[in-house]
Design a protein around this motif. Structure first.
Motif, PDB file in Angstrom:
ATOM      1  N   PRO A  48      15.616  -0.745  42.436  1.00 47.91           N
ATOM      2  CA  PRO A  48      15.160  -1.948  41.737  1.00 47.91           C
ATOM      3  C   PRO A  48      13.650  -2.021  41.547  1.00 47.91           C
ATOM      4  O   PRO A  48      13.175  -2.658  40.604  1.00 47.91           O
ATOM      5  CB  PRO A  48      15.668  -3.097  42.602  1.00 47.91           C
ATOM      6  CG  PRO A  48      15.999  -2.506  43.916  1.00 47.91           C
ATOM      7  CD  PRO A  48      16.310  -1.065  43.682  1.00 47.91           C
ATOM      8  N   SER A  49      12.898  -1.334  42.394  1.00 49.69           N
ATOM      9  CA  SER A  49      11.437  -1.354  42.238  1.00 49.69           C
ATOM     10  C   SER A  49      11.005  -0.675  40.936  1.00 49.69           C
ATOM     11  O   SER A  49       9.941  -0.967  40.405  1.00 49.69           O
ATOM     12  CB  SER A  49      10.749  -0.704  43.435  1.00 49.69           C
ATOM     13  OG  SER A  49      11.053   0.676  43.497  1.00 49.69           O
ATOM     14  N   LEU A  51      12.188  -1.232  38.126  1.00 53.77           N
ATOM     15  CA  LEU A  51      12.240  -2.245  37.069  1.00 53.77           C
ATOM     16  C   LEU A  51      10.974  -3.084  36.993  1.00 53.77           C
ATOM     17  O   LEU A  51      10.781  -3.824  36.037  1.00 53.77           O
ATOM     18  CB  LEU A  51      13.454  -3.149  37.277  1.00 53.77           C
ATOM     19  CG  LEU A  51      14.795  -2.475  37.039  1.00 53.77           C
ATOM     20  CD1 LEU A  51      15.923  -3.312  37.603  1.00 53.77           C
ATOM     21  CD2 LEU A  51      14.997  -2.193  35.562  1.00 53.77           C
ATOM     22  N   THR A  52      10.116  -2.979  37.995  1.00 56.41           N
ATOM     23  CA  THR A  52       8.877  -3.758  38.005  1.00 56.41           C
ATOM     24  C   THR A  52       7.648  -2.894  37.760  1.00 56.41           C
ATOM     25  O   THR A  52       6.528  -3.395  37.801  1.00 56.41           O
ATOM     26  CB  THR A  52       8.715  -4.508  39.347  1.00 56.41           C
ATOM     27  OG1 THR A  52       8.681  -3.550  40.404  1.00 56.41           O
ATOM     28  CG2 THR A  52       9.852  -5.487  39.564  1.00 56.41           C
ATOM     29  N   TYR A  69      21.492  -4.418  39.293  1.00 51.02           N
ATOM     30  CA  TYR A  69      20.273  -5.103  39.716  1.00 51.02           C
ATOM     31  C   TYR A  69      20.049  -6.331  38.836  1.00 51.02           C
ATOM     32  O   TYR A  69      19.856  -6.206  37.624  1.00 51.02           O
ATOM     33  CB  TYR A  69      19.051  -4.188  39.618  1.00 51.02           C
ATOM     34  CG  TYR A  69      19.192  -2.906  40.402  1.00 51.02           C
ATOM     35  CD1 TYR A  69      19.327  -2.924  41.787  1.00 51.02           C
ATOM     36  CD2 TYR A  69      19.185  -1.673  39.754  1.00 51.02           C
ATOM     37  CE1 TYR A  69      19.447  -1.755  42.511  1.00 51.02           C
ATOM     38  CE2 TYR A  69      19.302  -0.491  40.470  1.00 51.02           C
ATOM     39  CZ  TYR A  69      19.437  -0.542  41.844  1.00 51.02           C
ATOM     40  OH  TYR A  69      19.568   0.621  42.550  1.00 51.02           O
ATOM     41  N   ALA A  70      20.035  -7.514  39.436  1.00 44.51           N
ATOM     42  CA  ALA A  70      19.851  -8.756  38.680  1.00 44.51           C
ATOM     43  C   ALA A  70      18.509  -8.775  37.953  1.00 44.51           C
ATOM     44  O   ALA A  70      18.389  -9.356  36.873  1.00 44.51           O
ATOM     45  CB  ALA A  70      19.975  -9.957  39.603  1.00 44.51           C
ATOM     46  N   THR A  71      17.502  -8.112  38.505  1.00 46.60           N
ATOM     47  CA  THR A  71      16.169  -8.101  37.877  1.00 46.60           C
ATOM     48  C   THR A  71      16.163  -7.355  36.542  1.00 46.60           C
ATOM     49  O   THR A  71      15.226  -7.502  35.764  1.00 46.60           O
ATOM     50  CB  THR A  71      15.118  -7.476  38.812  1.00 46.60           C
ATOM     51  OG1 THR A  71      15.566  -6.180  39.212  1.00 46.60           O
ATOM     52  CG2 THR A  71      14.886  -8.339  40.039  1.00 46.60           C
ATOM     53  N   ALA A  72      17.207  -6.596  36.265  1.00 48.78           N
ATOM     54  CA  ALA A  72      17.283  -5.877  34.990  1.00 48.78           C
ATOM     55  C   ALA A  72      17.434  -6.844  33.822  1.00 48.78           C
ATOM     56  O   ALA A  72      17.013  -6.533  32.697  1.00 48.78           O
ATOM     57  CB  ALA A  72      18.447  -4.901  35.006  1.00 48.78           C
ATOM     58  N   ALA A  73      17.972  -8.024  34.070  1.00 41.69           N
ATOM     59  CA  ALA A  73      18.236  -8.981  32.990  1.00 41.69           C
ATOM     60  C   ALA A  73      16.965  -9.370  32.238  1.00 41.69           C
ATOM     61  O   ALA A  73      17.022  -9.664  31.048  1.00 41.69           O
ATOM     62  CB  ALA A  73      18.932 -10.216  33.539  1.00 41.69           C
ATOM     63  N   ARG A  74      15.843  -9.336  32.907  1.00 44.06           N
ATOM     64  CA  ARG A  74      14.614  -9.723  32.207  1.00 44.06           C
ATOM     65  C   ARG A  74      14.183  -8.696  31.151  1.00 44.06           C
ATOM     66  O   ARG A  74      13.313  -8.972  30.332  1.00 44.06           O
ATOM     67  CB  ARG A  74      13.487  -9.969  33.201  1.00 44.06           C
ATOM     68  CG  ARG A  74      12.978  -8.730  33.879  1.00 44.06           C
ATOM     69  CD  ARG A  74      11.855  -9.099  34.797  1.00 44.06           C
ATOM     70  NE  ARG A  74      11.347  -7.944  35.472  1.00 44.06           N
ATOM     71  CZ  ARG A  74      10.582  -8.003  36.515  1.00 44.06           C
ATOM     72  NH1 ARG A  74      10.227  -9.170  37.008  1.00 44.06           N
ATOM     73  NH2 ARG A  74      10.147  -6.914  37.079  1.00 44.06           N
ATOM     74  N   HIS A  75      14.796  -7.537  31.152  1.00 41.40           N
ATOM     75  CA  HIS A  75      14.490  -6.494  30.167  1.00 41.40           C
ATOM     76  C   HIS A  75      15.501  -6.461  29.022  1.00 41.40           C
ATOM     77  O   HIS A  75      15.375  -5.636  28.119  1.00 41.40           O
ATOM     78  CB  HIS A  75      14.449  -5.128  30.849  1.00 41.40           C
ATOM     79  CG  HIS A  75      13.394  -5.001  31.887  1.00 41.40           C
ATOM     80  ND1 HIS A  75      12.051  -4.916  31.574  1.00 41.40           N
ATOM     81  CD2 HIS A  75      13.473  -4.969  33.242  1.00 41.40           C
ATOM     82  CE1 HIS A  75      11.349  -4.819  32.696  1.00 41.40           C
ATOM     83  NE2 HIS A  75      12.191  -4.858  33.714  1.00 41.40           N
ATOM     84  N   LEU A  93      26.039  -9.180  35.710  1.00 42.06           N
ATOM     85  CA  LEU A  93      25.282  -8.624  34.591  1.00 42.06           C
ATOM     86  C   LEU A  93      26.095  -8.587  33.303  1.00 42.06           C
ATOM     87  O   LEU A  93      25.535  -8.717  32.207  1.00 42.06           O
ATOM     88  CB  LEU A  93      24.746  -7.239  34.916  1.00 42.06           C
ATOM     89  CG  LEU A  93      23.468  -7.203  35.757  1.00 42.06           C
ATOM     90  CD1 LEU A  93      22.992  -5.770  35.939  1.00 42.06           C
ATOM     91  CD2 LEU A  93      22.368  -8.041  35.160  1.00 42.06           C
TER      92      LEU A  93
END
Length: 135
Positions: A48-49, A51-52, A69-75, A93
């Motif tokens: 997940p890192s 993605l940032t 990874y939930a943080t992928a949604a911002r992309h 997702l």
């Protein structure tokens, strides 16, 4: 398999595991429907890192995640398509992908993670994925 109505889940008896067809395509479940095939380079994320990262450019690329990874949604507003080796139409997702109209194929199998970064693959609306070489 294609999810015909984005508001209705697949019946449990229709959800199948990923399979490789005779012509070498990977086949998954379309969890966020789309029209037209697309050929684009893949970006495989296994942590997940990634993605940032400041230098992460996903514009027009096919994002392959090794897990959801939930943080992928911002992309989602940048990517051409989303692929996951596991999951189904009711996963978090998948729901977010449908809500944001991000084309997505899940349950494609782990062979997708062995592909070369930046390699072009072709994704079809029937849930099949083809690369220049067999999977």
């Amino acid at each position: 398999k294609v999810l015909a109505d984005a508001n209705q889940p697949f019946p449990a008896d229709e959800v199948e595991s990923a399979a490789t067809s005779e012509d070498g395509c990977l086949n998954g479940i379309v969890v966020s429907p789309f029209t037209g095939s697309i050929t684009a380079p893949i970006v495989i994320i296994t942590d997940p890192s990634q993605l940032t990262a400041d230098d992460l450019d996903l514009t027009g690329k096919i994002l392959v995640l090794d897990q959801g990874y939930a943080t992928a949604a911002r992309h989602f507003n940048q990517i051409a398509r989303l692929i996951l080796p596991y999951g189904g139409p009711l996963s978090h997702l998948a729901i977010v992908a449908r809500a944001t109209k991000t084309p997505a194929i899940f349950n494609i199998g782990t062979n997708i993670l062995d592909r070369q970064q930046g390699k072009n693959i072709t994704i079809s609306p029937d849930g099949s994925i083809r690369q220049d070489v067999e999977f």
